[in-house]
Design a protein around this motif. Structure first.
Motif, PDB file in Angstrom:
ATOM      1  N   LEU A  43       0.869  -1.159   0.039  1.00 27.70           N
ATOM      2  CA  LEU A  43      -0.082   0.006  -0.091  1.00 27.70           C
ATOM      3  C   LEU A  43       0.805   1.213  -0.080  1.00 27.70           C
ATOM      4  N   GLN A  44       1.890   1.188   0.717  1.00 30.09           N
ATOM      5  CA  GLN A  44       2.849   2.376   0.662  1.00 30.09           C
ATOM      6  C   GLN A  44       3.341   2.713  -0.767  1.00 30.09           C
ATOM      7  N   LEU A  45       3.640   1.560  -1.406  1.00 33.03           N
ATOM      8  CA  LEU A  45       4.003   1.754  -2.746  1.00 33.03           C
ATOM      9  C   LEU A  45       2.918   2.371  -3.579  1.00 33.03           C
ATOM     10  N   LEU A  46       1.800   2.011  -3.532  1.00 31.48           N
ATOM     11  CA  LEU A  46       0.503   2.181  -4.352  1.00 31.48           C
ATOM     12  C   LEU A  46       0.125   3.711  -4.015  1.00 31.48           C
ATOM     13  N   THR A  47       0.226   4.243  -2.859  1.00 29.92           N
ATOM     14  CA  THR A  47      -0.531   5.648  -2.544  1.00 29.92           C
ATOM     15  C   THR A  47       0.192   6.658  -3.212  1.00 29.92           C
ATOM     16  N   PRO A  48       1.645   6.862  -3.398  1.00 26.14           N
ATOM     17  CA  PRO A  48       2.277   7.842  -4.272  1.00 26.14           C
ATOM     18  C   PRO A  48       1.562   7.727  -5.801  1.00 26.14           C
ATOM     19  N   GLN A  49       1.282   6.585  -6.238  1.00 24.45           N
ATOM     20  CA  GLN A  49       0.627   6.789  -7.579  1.00 24.45           C
ATOM     21  C   GLN A  49      -0.975   7.518  -7.800  1.00 24.45           C
ATOM     22  N   VAL A  76      -8.039   6.308   2.432  1.00 23.51           N
ATOM     23  CA  VAL A  76      -8.335   4.862   2.698  1.00 23.51           C
ATOM     24  C   VAL A  76      -7.143   4.228   2.939  1.00 23.51           C
ATOM     25  N   LEU A  77      -6.339   4.205   1.899  1.00 22.93           N
ATOM     26  CA  LEU A  77      -5.310   3.439   1.579  1.00 22.93           C
ATOM     27  C   LEU A  77      -4.143   3.832   2.819  1.00 22.93           C
ATOM     28  N   ALA A 153      13.775  -3.846   3.948  1.00 23.53           N
ATOM     29  CA  ALA A 153      14.304  -4.385   2.553  1.00 23.53           C
ATOM     30  C   ALA A 153      13.424  -4.409   1.594  1.00 23.53           C
ATOM     31  N   LEU A 154      12.112  -4.864   1.998  1.00 22.53           N
ATOM     32  CA  LEU A 154      10.977  -5.039   0.798  1.00 22.53           C
ATOM     33  C   LEU A 154      10.745  -3.812   0.457  1.00 22.53           C
ATOM     34  N   LEU A 155      10.566  -2.844   1.168  1.00 20.49           N
ATOM     35  CA  LEU A 155      10.171  -1.387   0.780  1.00 20.49           C
ATOM     36  C   LEU A 155      11.319  -0.718  -0.154  1.00 20.49           C
ATOM     37  N   LEU A 156      12.457  -1.021   0.101  1.00 18.51           N
ATOM     38  CA  LEU A 156      13.780  -0.446  -0.916  1.00 18.51           C
ATOM     39  C   LEU A 156      13.389  -1.047  -2.240  1.00 18.51           C
ATOM     40  N   LEU A 157      13.279  -2.556  -2.128  1.00 21.22           N
ATOM     41  CA  LEU A 157      13.222  -3.216  -3.501  1.00 21.22           C
ATOM     42  C   LEU A 157      12.048  -2.802  -4.228  1.00 21.22           C
ATOM     43  N   GLY A 158      10.768  -2.672  -3.617  1.00 19.11           N
ATOM     44  CA  GLY A 158       9.618  -2.248  -4.258  1.00 19.11           C
ATOM     45  C   GLY A 158       9.784  -0.742  -4.760  1.00 19.11           C
ATOM     46  N   LEU A 284       4.085  16.742 -13.997  1.00 14.32           N
ATOM     47  CA  LEU A 284       4.383  17.296 -12.689  1.00 14.32           C
ATOM     48  C   LEU A 284       4.174  15.872 -11.631  1.00 14.32           C
ATOM     49  N   GLY A 285       3.114  15.266 -12.104  1.00 12.69           N
ATOM     50  CA  GLY A 285       2.804  14.170 -11.128  1.00 12.69           C
ATOM     51  C   GLY A 285       4.007  13.104 -11.127  1.00 12.69           C
ATOM     52  N   THR A 286       4.605  12.997 -12.074  1.00 14.67           N
ATOM     53  CA  THR A 286       5.670  11.925 -12.345  1.00 14.67           C
ATOM     54  C   THR A 286       6.858  12.585 -11.543  1.00 14.67           C
ATOM     55  N   ALA A 287       7.240  13.865 -11.735  1.00 17.52           N
ATOM     56  CA  ALA A 287       8.314  14.610 -10.734  1.00 17.52           C
ATOM     57  C   ALA A 287       8.147  14.240  -9.534  1.00 17.52           C
ATOM     58  N   TYR A 288       6.765  14.270  -9.199  1.00 15.51           N
ATOM     59  CA  TYR A 288       6.323  14.169  -7.418  1.00 15.51           C
ATOM     60  C   TYR A 288       6.587  12.638  -7.145  1.00 15.51           C
ATOM     61  N   LEU A 289       6.644  11.842  -8.135  1.00 18.03           N
ATOM     62  CA  LEU A 289       6.696  10.510  -7.879  1.00 18.03           C
ATOM     63  C   LEU A 289       8.108  10.099  -7.712  1.00 18.03           C
ATOM     64  N   TYR A 290       9.069  10.816  -8.435  1.00 16.23           N
ATOM     65  CA  TYR A 290      10.595  10.630  -8.395  1.00 16.23           C
ATOM     66  C   TYR A 290      10.967  10.907  -7.019  1.00 16.23           C
ATOM     67  N   TYR A 291      10.335  12.304  -6.431  1.00 15.35           N
ATOM     68  CA  TYR A 291      10.775  12.764  -5.228  1.00 15.35           C
ATOM     69  C   TYR A 291      10.239  11.702  -4.185  1.00 15.35           C
ATOM     70  N   THR A 292       9.077  11.391  -4.439  1.00 15.35           N
ATOM     71  CA  THR A 292       8.289  10.460  -3.145  1.00 15.35           C
ATOM     72  C   THR A 292       9.069   9.162  -3.038  1.00 15.35           C
ATOM     73  N   TYR A 293       9.240   8.474  -4.314  1.00 14.95           N
ATOM     74  CA  TYR A 293       9.805   7.229  -4.230  1.00 14.95           C
ATOM     75  C   TYR A 293      11.256   7.071  -3.658  1.00 14.95           C
ATOM     76  N   MET A 294      12.147   8.426  -3.914  1.00 16.02           N
ATOM     77  CA  MET A 294      13.252   8.834  -3.218  1.00 16.02           C
ATOM     78  C   MET A 294      13.103   8.667  -1.752  1.00 16.02           C
ATOM     79  N   THR A 295      12.056   9.134  -1.280  1.00 22.69           N
ATOM     80  CA  THR A 295      11.979   9.371   0.313  1.00 22.69           C
ATOM     81  C   THR A 295      11.601   7.917   0.895  1.00 22.69           C
TER      82      THR A 295
END
Length: 590
Positions: A43-49, A76-77, A153-158, A284-295
């Motif tokens: 769910l953590q990987l899905l919410t930024p999308q 909800v997520l 480790a799972l979150l990093l891989l995801g 702009l949404g994809t740019a946000y994804l870059y930053y969020t997945y970096m966090t």
């Protein structure tokens, strides 16, 4: 470097071995923990999308209903992520503390099986630090390590997979960065293992020093040794401070390196996002994804960084605990059981030495079942050592000790310790209820039996005066020396042993209390074999046999009445000295 690698390898192997041993039996809870972790991470990987889609739709002034749907789904997520994370933390803590408590119990059980030669070389404070301090240092390792490290480790891989999904080039760059950062942190981790081990050793030394000085507090005060004790304390405290400081500095290398690496990482990913957005290749949404997945990459690596520091502490503690588990007792375990009832005790040509110092020499006697032996002798004559051989705290250097005809080396230690009860001059009391002090925290014994034991030793009225009966708290210093001895007698009655060893139970009592104790002792020794170490003749006035030791050898042994009637015997000399007002054992027995 090779020493560091060796220490690091040892700590890693020890950690994995302990994890497998103490988490394996809890496989059902560990499986539930895995499910909760996977759900939370997914769910953590899905919410930024969801949020990225919301940003792109809002920028294009999309339909309000679509934005509301995205917002509701995101909330909800987010709630589900928190719920699954809280569940994983709870289950992880439950699994971890169960494992920690099992480890502590196993360690205590192992220490109790070691012979006295080990315990003589170490202070009680050091033992407490090994059983409680070292294991407590592992509590976070057990309770959070599996949750945070495996989850991280799972979150990093995801997160890396999501980068590759968005853009292969960015995915490759971030993957190289993450791998290099992890490699650098793993290398830095090795620096802290050895200093952390020395920190734990210094902590054990400190607590051992404190325990020893508190035990001898009355003597320190009486002899005016407060300043000397304080100087000694400051010395061991200084040693602990500097070793703890060096260990902290060594461990801090990990998070300092992590901070530096991610400062570089954020600058790089933001630069890529701004460049691609300016070129019109991403939204702009994809740019946000870059930053969020970096966090989302920073968080797990940050968790790994913190847990690697804990692993350094745990690795040092595990090595020390492994060293204790690696100790083996010189007392081999027998298989035979001690027969029930009063026990015959026999020494056959027994000699014993502490190292190169002989204490007992060719001791040979038999104490028949149901009889009481009065054990006399000067200080250092070997009286206490003789009783320690009976209770098998040591094995004889030569000869054999038998209980009911069975060599103590062939007996099960558990059976022997249950069958032989020892009451020392210093009765150990606990900050607990009267019941727990008597049963030693064994809740299987019924209250009626506990109360009957107190009544039998003459503490019935004392119990009746307690507000909460057996549940009354036994405060420190609330019992006189005589009452404490009677309480120890009640403990023995509850165990119902066949052999009782008393180490001068009345040496520090006034005559009235001693008379009360003597009556209780008669009831205690009825139908049991007993060995009573005495420094006063009144203590052995009702003994069946007398054994006098001198320089580790038997000076005389025989029935008390026969020795009393023989003018040349040492016991008869003691009786005459006492009748003349001289009661100095040391002088008469020399």
């Amino acid at each position: 470097m090779s020493s560091s690698r060796s220490s690091d390898s040892r700590s890693t192997r020890a950690a994995l071995k302990v994890l497998a041993r103490y988490l394996g039996p809890q496989w059902a809870l560990v499986t539930l923990l895995l499910v909760l972790l996977l759900s939370s991470i997914g769910l953590q990987l899905l919410t930024p999308q969801i949020l990225a889609s919301y940003i792109d739709v809002a920028r294009e002034q999309g339909a309000l209903a679509t934005l509301q749907r995205f917002a509701f789904t995101y909330i909800v997520l987010g709630l589900l992520v928190q719920l699954f994370s809280a569940g994983a933390t709870y289950v992880g803590a439950n699994v971890g503390w169960t494992a920690t408590n099992r480890l502590r119990a196993d360690l205590m059980r192992h220490l109790l099986k070691l012979d006295m030669s080990y315990h003589k070389e170490r202070t009680p404070g050091e033992m407490i630090e090994r059983v409680d301090g070292d294991v407590t240092a592992l509590s976070n390792f057990f309770s959070q390590f599996s949750v945070r490290v495996f989850g991280a480790a799972l979150l990093l891989l995801g997160s890396l997979v999501m980068f590759w999904r968005e853009d292969v080039r960015v995915g490759a760059i971030v993957t190289v960065f993450a791998c290099f950062t992890l490699f650098a942190l793993l290398r830095a981790r090795r620096v802290g293992v050895e200093p952390s081990k020395k920190e734990r050793e210094a902590s054990a030394e400190l607590y051992g020093f404190i325990e020893e000085r508190l035990t001898g507090l009355d003597d320190v005060r009486a002899l005016g040794g407060g300043a000397h004790a304080l100087r000694g304390f400051l010395g061991v405290q200084k040693n602990f401070f500097w070793k703890a400081y060096r260990a902290w500095i060594a461990r801090s290398v990990v998070w300092q390196l992590s901070f530096l690496m991610f400062a570089i990482g954020y600058v790089g990913i933001l630069g890529l996002a701004v460049g691609f957005y300016a070129a019109g290749t991403i939204t702009l949404g994809t740019a946000y994804l870059y930053y969020t997945y970096m966090t989302l990459i920073e968080d797990p690596i940050d968790q790994l960084t913190q847990q690697l520091q804990e692993l350094q502490k745990a690795g040092a503690g595990l090595i020390r605990i492994g060293e204790v588990f690696g100790l083996s007792t010189e007392l081999r375990e027998g298989a035979r059981e001690v027969p029930s009832g009063a026990t015959e005790v026999a020494f056959r040509d027994v000699s014993f030495a502490y190292g190169d110092t002989p204490v007992l020499k060719d001791v040979d006697f038999t104490l028949r079942a149901g009889r009481t032996l009065g054990l006399l002798g000067r200080t250092g004559s070997g009286k206490t050592t003789l009783t320690r051989l009976v209770s098998r705290l040591y094995d004889p250097t030569a000869g054999s000790v038998t209980l009911s005809g069975i060599d103590t080396r062939d007996l099960s230690l558990e059976s022997l310790r249950e069958h032989v009860a020892v009451v020392t001059q210093d009765v150990q009391l606990f900050q607990a209820s009267i019941r727990d002090n008597l049963t030693l925290f064994d809740d299987r014994l019924p209250d009626e039996r506990v109360a009957a034991a107190l009544e039998e030793v003459g503490l019935g009225d004392w119990l009746a005066s307690q507000a909460d009966g057996l549940d009354s708290a036994l405060a420190s210093g609330s019992l006189s020396a005589g009452e404490a001895q009677l309480l120890a007698f009640a403990r023995v009655l509850l165990r119902d042993p066949g052999l009782v060893i008393l180490d001068e139970p009345s040496s520090r009592l006034d005559p009235a209390t001693e008379a009360r104790l003597t009556k209780a002792m008669e009831r205690l020794l009825l139908h049991r074999t007993a060995i009573v170490i005495a420094h006063r003749l009144d203590t052995v006035a009702r003994a069946d046999d007398i054994l006098v030791l001198g320089d580790g050898e038997i000076v005389e042994f025989g029935p008390r009445e026969a020795l009393a009637c023989r003018p040349s015997s040492r016991y008869s000399q003691l009786l005459r000295a006492a009748s003349q007002g001289r009661a100095d054992f040391e002088e008469v027995l020399s």
